[in-house]
Design an enzyme around this catalytic site. Structure first.
Site, PDB file in Angstrom:
ATOM      1  N   GLY A  21     -12.344   7.475   5.576  1.00 26.14           N
ATOM      2  CA  GLY A  21     -12.351   8.377   6.729  1.00 26.14           C
ATOM      3  C   GLY A  21     -12.245   7.691   8.075  1.00 26.14           C
ATOM      4  O   GLY A  21     -12.746   8.207   9.070  1.00 26.14           O
ATOM      5  N   SER A  22     -11.548   6.541   8.134  1.00 20.35           N
ATOM      6  CA  SER A  22     -11.412   5.892   9.445  1.00 20.35           C
ATOM      7  C   SER A  22     -10.503   6.715  10.364  1.00 20.35           C
ATOM      8  O   SER A  22     -10.696   6.731  11.585  1.00 20.35           O
ATOM      9  CB  SER A  22     -10.904   4.456   9.308  1.00 20.35           C
ATOM     10  OG  SER A  22      -9.591   4.418   8.835  1.00 20.35           O
ATOM     11  N   ARG A  74      -5.262  22.481 -10.938  1.00 22.40           N
ATOM     12  CA  ARG A  74      -4.925  22.219  -9.544  1.00 22.40           C
ATOM     13  C   ARG A  74      -4.947  23.531  -8.743  1.00 22.40           C
ATOM     14  O   ARG A  74      -5.394  23.575  -7.602  1.00 22.40           O
ATOM     15  CB  ARG A  74      -3.506  21.631  -9.517  1.00 22.40           C
ATOM     16  CG  ARG A  74      -3.371  20.400  -8.675  1.00 22.40           C
ATOM     17  CD  ARG A  74      -1.992  19.811  -8.830  1.00 22.40           C
ATOM     18  NE  ARG A  74      -2.011  18.581  -9.597  1.00 22.40           N
ATOM     19  CZ  ARG A  74      -2.515  17.418  -9.183  1.00 22.40           C
ATOM     20  NH1 ARG A  74      -3.044  17.317  -7.986  1.00 22.40           N
ATOM     21  NH2 ARG A  74      -2.488  16.359  -9.945  1.00 22.40           N
ATOM     22  N   MET A  99      -6.396  12.363  -1.204  1.00 22.42           N
ATOM     23  CA  MET A  99      -5.611  11.815  -2.306  1.00 22.42           C
ATOM     24  C   MET A  99      -5.398  12.808  -3.446  1.00 22.42           C
ATOM     25  O   MET A  99      -5.601  12.480  -4.617  1.00 22.42           O
ATOM     26  CB  MET A  99      -6.275  10.537  -2.828  1.00 22.42           C
ATOM     27  CG  MET A  99      -6.502   9.474  -1.775  1.00 22.42           C
ATOM     28  SD  MET A  99      -4.981   8.961  -0.965  1.00 22.42           S
ATOM     29  CE  MET A  99      -4.298   7.936  -2.248  1.00 22.42           C
ATOM     30  N   ARG A 100      -5.031  14.026  -3.092  1.00 19.71           N
ATOM     31  CA  ARG A 100      -4.700  15.014  -4.119  1.00 19.71           C
ATOM     32  C   ARG A 100      -3.323  15.585  -3.826  1.00 19.71           C
ATOM     33  O   ARG A 100      -2.987  15.858  -2.664  1.00 19.71           O
ATOM     34  CB  ARG A 100      -5.700  16.185  -4.108  1.00 19.71           C
ATOM     35  CG  ARG A 100      -7.111  15.821  -4.414  1.00 19.71           C
ATOM     36  CD  ARG A 100      -7.349  15.433  -5.848  1.00 19.71           C
ATOM     37  NE  ARG A 100      -6.978  16.464  -6.810  1.00 19.71           N
ATOM     38  CZ  ARG A 100      -6.825  16.239  -8.111  1.00 19.71           C
ATOM     39  NH1 ARG A 100      -6.982  15.009  -8.597  1.00 19.71           N
ATOM     40  NH2 ARG A 100      -6.505  17.208  -8.927  1.00 19.71           N
ATOM     41  N   LEU A 102      -0.987  18.593  -3.585  1.00 18.29           N
ATOM     42  CA  LEU A 102      -1.287  20.008  -3.314  1.00 18.29           C
ATOM     43  C   LEU A 102      -0.262  20.921  -3.979  1.00 18.29           C
ATOM     44  O   LEU A 102       0.907  20.561  -4.120  1.00 18.29           O
ATOM     45  CB  LEU A 102      -1.293  20.240  -1.803  1.00 18.29           C
ATOM     46  CG  LEU A 102      -2.380  19.450  -1.057  1.00 18.29           C
ATOM     47  CD1 LEU A 102      -2.084  19.399   0.434  1.00 18.29           C
ATOM     48  CD2 LEU A 102      -3.758  20.036  -1.323  1.00 18.29           C
ATOM     49  N   ASN A 116       0.027  15.551   7.765  1.00 15.31           N
ATOM     50  CA  ASN A 116      -0.377  14.428   6.921  1.00 15.31           C
ATOM     51  C   ASN A 116       0.019  13.127   7.602  1.00 15.31           C
ATOM     52  O   ASN A 116       0.988  13.086   8.364  1.00 15.31           O
ATOM     53  CB  ASN A 116       0.306  14.515   5.547  1.00 15.31           C
ATOM     54  CG  ASN A 116      -0.160  13.412   4.619  1.00 15.31           C
ATOM     55  OD1 ASN A 116      -1.351  13.081   4.570  1.00 15.31           O
ATOM     56  ND2 ASN A 116       0.761  12.804   3.879  1.00 15.31           N
ATOM     57  N   HIS A 118       1.043   9.212   6.616  1.00 16.75           N
ATOM     58  CA  HIS A 118       1.471   8.424   5.459  1.00 16.75           C
ATOM     59  C   HIS A 118       1.783   6.997   5.924  1.00 16.75           C
ATOM     60  O   HIS A 118       2.496   6.814   6.916  1.00 16.75           O
ATOM     61  CB  HIS A 118       2.716   9.055   4.814  1.00 16.75           C
ATOM     62  CG  HIS A 118       3.148   8.323   3.587  1.00 16.75           C
ATOM     63  ND1 HIS A 118       2.472   8.415   2.390  1.00 16.75           N
ATOM     64  CD2 HIS A 118       4.161   7.442   3.379  1.00 16.75           C
ATOM     65  CE1 HIS A 118       3.063   7.632   1.495  1.00 16.75           C
ATOM     66  NE2 HIS A 118       4.087   7.034   2.077  1.00 16.75           N
ATOM     67  N   SER A 145       3.918   7.261   9.342  1.00 16.14           N
ATOM     68  CA  SER A 145       4.591   8.509   9.721  1.00 16.14           C
ATOM     69  C   SER A 145       3.580   9.637   9.696  1.00 16.14           C
ATOM     70  O   SER A 145       2.761   9.713   8.780  1.00 16.14           O
ATOM     71  CB  SER A 145       5.708   8.849   8.716  1.00 16.14           C
ATOM     72  OG  SER A 145       6.616   7.772   8.575  1.00 16.14           O
ATOM     73  N   ASP A 154       5.067  13.968   0.583  1.00 16.76           N
ATOM     74  CA  ASP A 154       5.430  13.035   1.665  1.00 16.76           C
ATOM     75  C   ASP A 154       6.842  13.303   2.193  1.00 16.76           C
ATOM     76  O   ASP A 154       7.505  12.388   2.716  1.00 16.76           O
ATOM     77  CB  ASP A 154       5.327  11.573   1.205  1.00 16.76           C
ATOM     78  CG  ASP A 154       3.926  11.205   0.755  1.00 16.76           C
ATOM     79  OD1 ASP A 154       2.960  11.756   1.297  1.00 16.76           O
ATOM     80  OD2 ASP A 154       3.798  10.356  -0.161  1.00 16.76           O
ATOM     81  N   GLU A 183      -2.504   3.826  13.176  1.00 12.09           N
ATOM     82  CA  GLU A 183      -2.842   5.187  12.709  1.00 12.09           C
ATOM     83  C   GLU A 183      -3.912   5.801  13.604  1.00 12.09           C
ATOM     84  O   GLU A 183      -3.842   6.982  13.942  1.00 12.09           O
ATOM     85  CB  GLU A 183      -3.361   5.139  11.261  1.00 12.09           C
ATOM     86  CG  GLU A 183      -2.298   4.826  10.241  1.00 12.09           C
ATOM     87  CD  GLU A 183      -2.805   4.912   8.807  1.00 12.09           C
ATOM     88  OE1 GLU A 183      -4.013   5.089   8.587  1.00 12.09           O
ATOM     89  OE2 GLU A 183      -1.972   4.807   7.894  1.00 12.09           O
TER      90      GLU A 183
END
Ligand code: GRF
Length: 225
Positions: A21-22, A74, A99-100, A102, A116, A118, A145, A154, A183
């Site tokens: 969570g940075s 899911r 990290m799922r 969707l 998102n 990436h 990105s 992505d 980021e």
């Protein structure tokens, strides 16, 4: 009240995480500086041990763990997340190390309202291990990105990229650190743009200040903003 005095009410954002969570922290810190623009109404993790949950609690933000292992499919997991996000009347969903994969239904529901980050210069290196793959390919630059989320993994339209140089003695870890630093500057910036209604997704294209972007913006061009 005339048009020029109309104020947007703060946007309600939710940040979805799976780990450290940075990036969440960078957004928490940014929010403290731009408090009237948005509020972080909710942080959701799919993992109970995600350190980002501690960061959120420390900042007084509501947290929720929706453990994906508790759901048979899911679809059921995404339905539960959607329910919680809708109940909280979230304007923007920010994926920050979530990290799922969707479901199509979830991504359609939040189309144009979900971002998102990436760690690669998309369309290069979708998926995992991007730093290692850039090094192995002998690339001289790498980066990140930030894109609107669409059903394609992505693959959504990219809003902003930041580049870092790959040096001769670069390691996977040093490269990851360099990308992370960028980021933490880039993601809060794009969250602010969304909340200021500077960026929109229209017809699967990014519109920035009313103009369709022909290519992603580059962070270096934006730092004086
Ligand atoms: C970041 O590198 C981001 O690009 C990727 O996952 C990582 C999350 O890091 N999607 P953190 O949890 O924000 O520290």
């Amino acid at each position: 009240m005339t048009d020029s005095t109309v104020q947007h009410s703060p946007k309600k954002i939710a940040v979805l995480i799976s780990g450290n969570g940075s990036n969440l922290q960078a957004i928490i810190d940014d929010q403290a500086k731009t408090s009237d623009l948005y509020v972080i109404a909710l942080v959701i993790s799919n993992r109970p041990d995600a350190y980002g949950l501690e960061r959120a609690k420390k900042a007084g933000i509501a947290t929720l763990c929706i453990d994906h292992t508790d759901y048979a499919s899911r679809e059921e997991f995404d339905t539960q997340m959607q329910l919680q996000l809708d109940q909280a009347k979230i304007d923007l969903v920010v994926l920050a190390g979530f990290m799922r994969i969707l479901t199509q239904g979830f991504t359609q529901h939040f189309l144009g309202k979900m971002l998102n980050i990436h760690p690669s210069l998309l369309p290069k290196y979708t998926g995992l291990h991007t730093h290692k793959r850039a090094l192995e390919a002998g690339d001289t630059e790498h980066g990140l990105s930030i894109h609107f989320v669409t059903p394609e993994l992505d693959g959504g339209p990219v809003i902003l990229q930041a580049k870092v140089a790959i040096e001769n003695d670069e390691t996977e870890q040093s490269l990851q650190q360099k990308v992370h630093q960028q980021e933490h500057i880039a993601y809060p910036l794009v969250v602010r743009w969304f909340c200021e209604e500077r960026i929109q997704l229209i017809d699967n294209r990014v519109v920035y200040f009313g103009q369709q972007l022909q290519q992603p913006l580059l962070l270096a061009e934006q730092t004086s903003d």
